[in-house]
Design a protein around this motif. Sequence first.
Motif, mmCIF file in Angstrom:
data_model
loop_
_atom_site.group_PDB
_atom_site.id
_atom_site.type_symbol
_atom_site.label_atom_id
_atom_site.label_comp_id
_atom_site.label_asym_id
_atom_site.label_seq_id
_atom_site.Cartn_x
_atom_site.Cartn_y
_atom_site.Cartn_z
ATOM 1 N N PRO A 7 32.715 43.082 43.414
ATOM 2 C CA PRO A 7 31.572 42.225 43.359
ATOM 3 C C PRO A 7 31.688 42.004 41.766
ATOM 4 C CG PRO A 7 30.651 44.078 43.729
ATOM 5 C CD PRO A 7 32.049 44.240 44.198
ATOM 6 N N GLN A 8 32.003 42.690 40.807
ATOM 7 C CA GLN A 8 32.330 42.457 39.404
ATOM 8 C C GLN A 8 33.703 42.558 38.881
ATOM 9 O OE1 GLN A 8 29.422 44.748 36.982
ATOM 10 N NE2 GLN A 8 28.983 45.945 38.576
ATOM 11 N N SER A 9 33.976 41.781 37.734
ATOM 12 C CA SER A 9 35.341 42.007 37.233
ATOM 13 C C SER A 9 35.828 43.459 37.057
ATOM 14 C CB SER A 9 35.682 40.810 36.253
ATOM 15 O OG SER A 9 36.838 41.024 35.812
ATOM 16 N N LEU A 10 36.874 44.090 37.317
ATOM 17 C CA LEU A 10 37.214 45.152 36.791
ATOM 18 C C LEU A 10 38.315 45.076 35.903
ATOM 19 C CD1 LEU A 10 37.283 47.334 40.112
ATOM 20 C CD2 LEU A 10 35.370 47.176 38.397
ATOM 21 N N ARG A 11 38.483 45.946 34.817
ATOM 22 C CA ARG A 11 39.635 45.984 34.038
ATOM 23 C C ARG A 11 40.858 46.676 35.002
ATOM 24 N NH1 ARG A 11 41.046 50.000 29.195
ATOM 25 N NH2 ARG A 11 43.128 49.126 28.643
ATOM 26 N N THR A 12 41.987 45.867 35.117
ATOM 27 C CA THR A 12 43.100 46.316 35.926
ATOM 28 C C THR A 12 44.409 46.290 35.075
ATOM 29 O OG1 THR A 12 41.777 45.164 37.728
ATOM 30 C CG2 THR A 12 44.192 45.693 38.213
ATOM 31 N N LEU A 13 45.078 47.385 35.294
ATOM 32 C CA LEU A 13 46.422 47.365 34.654
ATOM 33 C C LEU A 13 47.322 47.438 35.727
ATOM 34 C CD1 LEU A 13 45.657 50.556 32.264
ATOM 35 C CD2 LEU A 13 45.498 47.999 31.659
ATOM 36 N N VAL A 14 48.540 46.606 35.648
ATOM 37 C CA VAL A 14 49.552 46.682 36.750
ATOM 38 C C VAL A 14 50.709 47.323 36.097
ATOM 39 C CG1 VAL A 14 50.907 45.026 38.121
ATOM 40 C CG2 VAL A 14 48.425 44.564 37.675
ATOM 41 N N ASP A 15 51.067 48.346 36.627
ATOM 42 C CA ASP A 15 52.381 49.108 35.870
ATOM 43 C C ASP A 15 53.918 48.257 36.032
ATOM 44 O OD1 ASP A 15 54.178 51.064 35.434
ATOM 45 O OD2 ASP A 15 53.265 52.467 36.442
ATOM 46 N N VAL A 16 54.152 48.330 34.940
ATOM 47 C CA VAL A 16 55.420 47.315 34.629
ATOM 48 C C VAL A 16 56.522 47.982 35.485
ATOM 49 C CG1 VAL A 16 54.603 46.552 32.273
ATOM 50 C CG2 VAL A 16 56.063 48.624 32.564
#
Length: 59
Positions: A7-16
């Motif tokens: 429902p709200q934006s989340l900080r997302t890390l995508v593993d390289v």
Amino acid sequence: MAPVGHPQSLRTLVDVALDEHPHVRTGAGMPHTVFRTTVAELTRLTNGRAAVVAAVADD
């Protein structure tokens, strides 16, 4: 946790390290919620940022 649909934006890390694979499968931990995508598309869908998330320990 699912990478999309919050429902709200989340900080997302995508593993390289995922860049080693032409496709990845992601979802919310249930067989019926998994979908195939590319790392570029996952990053775009989540407004994510590429990061080193996991590292191999030195022996």
